[in-house]
Design a protein around this motif. Structure first.
Motif, PDB file in Angstrom:
ATOM      1  N   LEU A  66       2.122 -12.023  -3.001  1.00 32.44           N
ATOM      2  CA  LEU A  66       2.117 -10.794  -3.785  1.00 32.44           C
ATOM      3  C   LEU A  66       2.131  -9.590  -2.846  1.00 32.44           C
ATOM      4  CD1 LEU A  66       1.627  -9.091  -6.434  1.00 32.44           C
ATOM      5  CD2 LEU A  66      -0.803  -9.468  -6.048  1.00 32.44           C
ATOM      6  N   LEU A  67       3.124  -8.722  -3.022  1.00 34.63           N
ATOM      7  CA  LEU A  67       3.207  -7.461  -2.293  1.00 34.63           C
ATOM      8  C   LEU A  67       2.750  -6.361  -3.238  1.00 34.63           C
ATOM      9  CD1 LEU A  67       6.708  -7.943  -0.676  1.00 34.63           C
ATOM     10  CD2 LEU A  67       4.570  -7.688   0.591  1.00 34.63           C
ATOM     11  N   LEU A  68       1.739  -5.620  -2.820  1.00 33.44           N
ATOM     12  CA  LEU A  68       1.173  -4.560  -3.638  1.00 33.44           C
ATOM     13  C   LEU A  68       1.306  -3.248  -2.869  1.00 33.44           C
ATOM     14  CD1 LEU A  68      -0.471  -3.909  -6.245  1.00 33.44           C
ATOM     15  CD2 LEU A  68      -2.540  -4.431  -4.924  1.00 33.44           C
ATOM     16  N   PHE A  69       1.818  -2.224  -3.533  1.00 38.49           N
ATOM     17  CA  PHE A  69       2.054  -0.943  -2.879  1.00 38.49           C
ATOM     18  C   PHE A  69       1.377   0.190  -3.625  1.00 38.49           C
ATOM     19  CE2 PHE A  69       5.826  -3.478  -1.833  1.00 38.49           C
ATOM     20  CZ  PHE A  69       5.865  -3.332  -0.448  1.00 38.49           C
ATOM     21  N   THR A  83       6.084 -11.713  -5.662  1.00 46.75           N
ATOM     22  CA  THR A  83       5.722 -10.829  -6.755  1.00 46.75           C
ATOM     23  C   THR A  83       5.445  -9.454  -6.160  1.00 46.75           C
ATOM     24  OG1 THR A  83       4.733 -12.670  -7.964  1.00 46.75           O
ATOM     25  CG2 THR A  83       4.039 -10.453  -8.603  1.00 46.75           C
ATOM     26  N   VAL A  84       5.928  -8.406  -6.822  1.00 52.70           N
ATOM     27  CA  VAL A  84       5.698  -7.035  -6.374  1.00 52.70           C
ATOM     28  C   VAL A  84       5.011  -6.271  -7.495  1.00 52.70           C
ATOM     29  CG1 VAL A  84       6.758  -4.891  -5.566  1.00 52.70           C
ATOM     30  CG2 VAL A  84       7.726  -7.099  -4.866  1.00 52.70           C
ATOM     31  N   ARG A  85       3.971  -5.529  -7.122  1.00 46.92           N
ATOM     32  CA  ARG A  85       3.230  -4.700  -8.062  1.00 46.92           C
ATOM     33  C   ARG A  85       2.962  -3.337  -7.424  1.00 46.92           C
ATOM     34  NH1 ARG A  85       4.875  -8.159 -10.962  1.00 46.92           N
ATOM     35  NH2 ARG A  85       3.659  -9.723 -12.060  1.00 46.92           N
ATOM     36  N   LEU A  86       2.768  -2.318  -8.269  1.00 46.57           N
ATOM     37  CA  LEU A  86       2.443  -0.970  -7.811  1.00 46.57           C
ATOM     38  C   LEU A  86       1.060  -0.588  -8.322  1.00 46.57           C
ATOM     39  CD1 LEU A  86       5.826   0.892  -8.510  1.00 46.57           C
ATOM     40  CD2 LEU A  86       5.164  -0.484  -6.526  1.00 46.57           C
ATOM     41  N   LEU A  87       0.307   0.123  -7.498  1.00 48.15           N
ATOM     42  CA  LEU A  87      -1.059   0.522  -7.826  1.00 48.15           C
ATOM     43  C   LEU A  87      -1.244   1.977  -7.412  1.00 48.15           C
ATOM     44  CD1 LEU A  87      -4.009  -0.134  -8.628  1.00 48.15           C
ATOM     45  CD2 LEU A  87      -4.322  -1.040  -6.316  1.00 48.15           C
ATOM     46  N   GLU A  95      -3.450 -14.152  -0.118  1.00 49.65           N
ATOM     47  CA  GLU A  95      -2.033 -14.208  -0.488  1.00 49.65           C
ATOM     48  C   GLU A  95      -1.458 -12.846  -0.858  1.00 49.65           C
ATOM     49  OE1 GLU A  95      -1.603 -18.580  -2.434  1.00 49.65           O
ATOM     50  OE2 GLU A  95      -2.898 -17.164  -3.525  1.00 49.65           O
ATOM     51  N   VAL A  96      -2.225 -11.781  -0.613  1.00 54.67           N
ATOM     52  CA  VAL A  96      -1.810 -10.431  -0.984  1.00 54.67           C
ATOM     53  C   VAL A  96      -1.631  -9.566   0.252  1.00 54.67           C
ATOM     54  CG1 VAL A  96      -2.406  -8.351  -2.303  1.00 54.67           C
ATOM     55  CG2 VAL A  96      -3.100 -10.609  -3.152  1.00 54.67           C
ATOM     56  N   ALA A  97      -0.524  -8.842   0.285  1.00 52.93           N
ATOM     57  CA  ALA A  97      -0.312  -7.765   1.268  1.00 52.93           C
ATOM     58  C   ALA A  97      -0.374  -6.464   0.489  1.00 52.93           C
ATOM     59  CB  ALA A  97       1.033  -7.902   1.955  1.00 52.93           C
ATOM     60  N   TYR A  98      -1.131  -5.509   1.015  1.00 51.52           N
ATOM     61  CA  TYR A  98      -1.234  -4.198   0.369  1.00 51.52           C
ATOM     62  C   TYR A  98      -0.956  -3.121   1.393  1.00 51.52           C
ATOM     63  CZ  TYR A  98      -3.231  -0.184  -2.176  1.00 51.52           C
ATOM     64  OH  TYR A  98      -3.418   1.031  -2.798  1.00 51.52           O
ATOM     65  N   MET A  99      -0.109  -2.156   1.004  1.00 52.87           N
ATOM     66  CA  MET A  99       0.145  -0.998   1.848  1.00 52.87           C
ATOM     67  C   MET A  99      -0.414   0.229   1.152  1.00 52.87           C
ATOM     68  SD  MET A  99       3.699   0.515   3.470  1.00 52.87           S
ATOM     69  CE  MET A  99       3.693  -0.377   5.025  1.00 52.87           C
ATOM     70  N   ARG A 107      -9.908  -6.018   1.415  1.00 49.53           N
ATOM     71  CA  ARG A 107      -9.950  -7.301   0.714  1.00 49.53           C
ATOM     72  C   ARG A 107      -8.738  -8.206   0.967  1.00 49.53           C
ATOM     73  NH1 ARG A 107     -12.578  -7.559  -4.448  1.00 49.53           N
ATOM     74  NH2 ARG A 107     -11.410  -9.487  -4.723  1.00 49.53           N
ATOM     75  N   VAL A 108      -7.578  -7.605   1.184  1.00 50.17           N
ATOM     76  CA  VAL A 108      -6.331  -8.373   1.166  1.00 50.17           C
ATOM     77  C   VAL A 108      -6.113  -9.188   2.437  1.00 50.17           C
ATOM     78  CG1 VAL A 108      -5.236  -6.773  -0.440  1.00 50.17           C
ATOM     79  CG2 VAL A 108      -4.948  -6.428   2.021  1.00 50.17           C
ATOM     80  N   GLY A 109      -5.219 -10.151   2.330  1.00 52.52           N
ATOM     81  CA  GLY A 109      -4.882 -10.995   3.466  1.00 52.52           C
ATOM     82  C   GLY A 109      -4.105 -10.282   4.542  1.00 52.52           C
ATOM     83  N   LEU A 110      -3.280  -9.314   4.160  1.00 52.36           N
ATOM     84  CA  LEU A 110      -2.499  -8.531   5.118  1.00 52.36           C
ATOM     85  C   LEU A 110      -2.550  -7.073   4.675  1.00 52.36           C
ATOM     86  CD1 LEU A 110      -0.563  -8.200   7.518  1.00 52.36           C
ATOM     87  CD2 LEU A 110       1.319  -8.816   5.978  1.00 52.36           C
ATOM     88  N   SER A 111      -3.265  -6.258   5.432  1.00 51.26           N
ATOM     89  CA  SER A 111      -3.382  -4.836   5.108  1.00 51.26           C
ATOM     90  C   SER A 111      -2.405  -4.056   5.973  1.00 51.26           C
ATOM     91  CB  SER A 111      -4.811  -4.355   5.337  1.00 51.26           C
ATOM     92  OG  SER A 111      -5.228  -4.589   6.668  1.00 51.26           O
TER      93      SER A 111
END
Length: 174
Positions: A16-19, A59-63, A107-111, A123-127
């Protein structure tokens, strides 16, 4: 910051890529028009990379803490189905997003680019952060883009993840 091999290991687990939006997918500038409407610019390379990531099975999500019609419209263009906007707590919303996506933190990368992102980044696996993120953010993330927000930083993160997962050549073939 992790070494090259540990960064690759983190990136290889991402599902999951979260931006964040303002300052990551945009430069952070919001243009206010006389009629009260607003506009913001999104870089075409970031958009293309988001499409490639989804085609590759991520999966891509926006926050975003801010609500914006421009963000909703851009997300729809990119077929990003979940756009959490105007949230009071990014961390609480993040917890809902990962539960709904059936992924865990690793399993989450957040930018993100600013102080409001720090709890999720921890919290995320890849910040990750754009090159022009707040110093407190850049100091605490696993990886910092060479490019500023709204100028292709998200594209660099997508490439990092797809390369680590041996999917980049598939993107080039498409």
């Amino acid at each position: 910051m992790p070494t090259g091999s540990s960064l690759q290991a983190k990136a290889s687990r991402i599902r999951l890529l979260l931006f964040d939006v303002d300052g990551v997918l945009t430069t952070g500038e919001v243009v206010m028009h006389a009629d009260g409407s607003e506009s913001k610019g999104f870089h075409i390379r970031d958009g293309a990379a988001i499409v490639w990531a989804q085609r590759a099975g991520l999966t891509v999500r926006l926050l975003s803490a801010r609500s914006s019609g421009a963000t909703a419209h851009r997300a729809a263009q990119l077929a990003v189905r979940i756009v959490a906007q105007g949230v009071k707590s990014k961390l609480a919303t993040y917890e809902h997003i990962i539960r709904d996506a059936h992924v865990d933190d690793a399993e989450v990368a957040y930018m993100g680019d600013d102080l409001l992102d720090l709890q999720v980044l921890a919290r995320v696996g890849l910040s990750a952060a754009p090159a022009d993120a707040a110093p407190e953010v850049r100091e605490r993330v696993d990886w910092v883009s060479t490019i500023g927000g709204g100028r292709g930083a998200a594209r660099e993160l997508v490439e990092l993840v797809l390369r680590a997962q041996q999917r980049w050549d598939d993107v080039l073939r498409q």
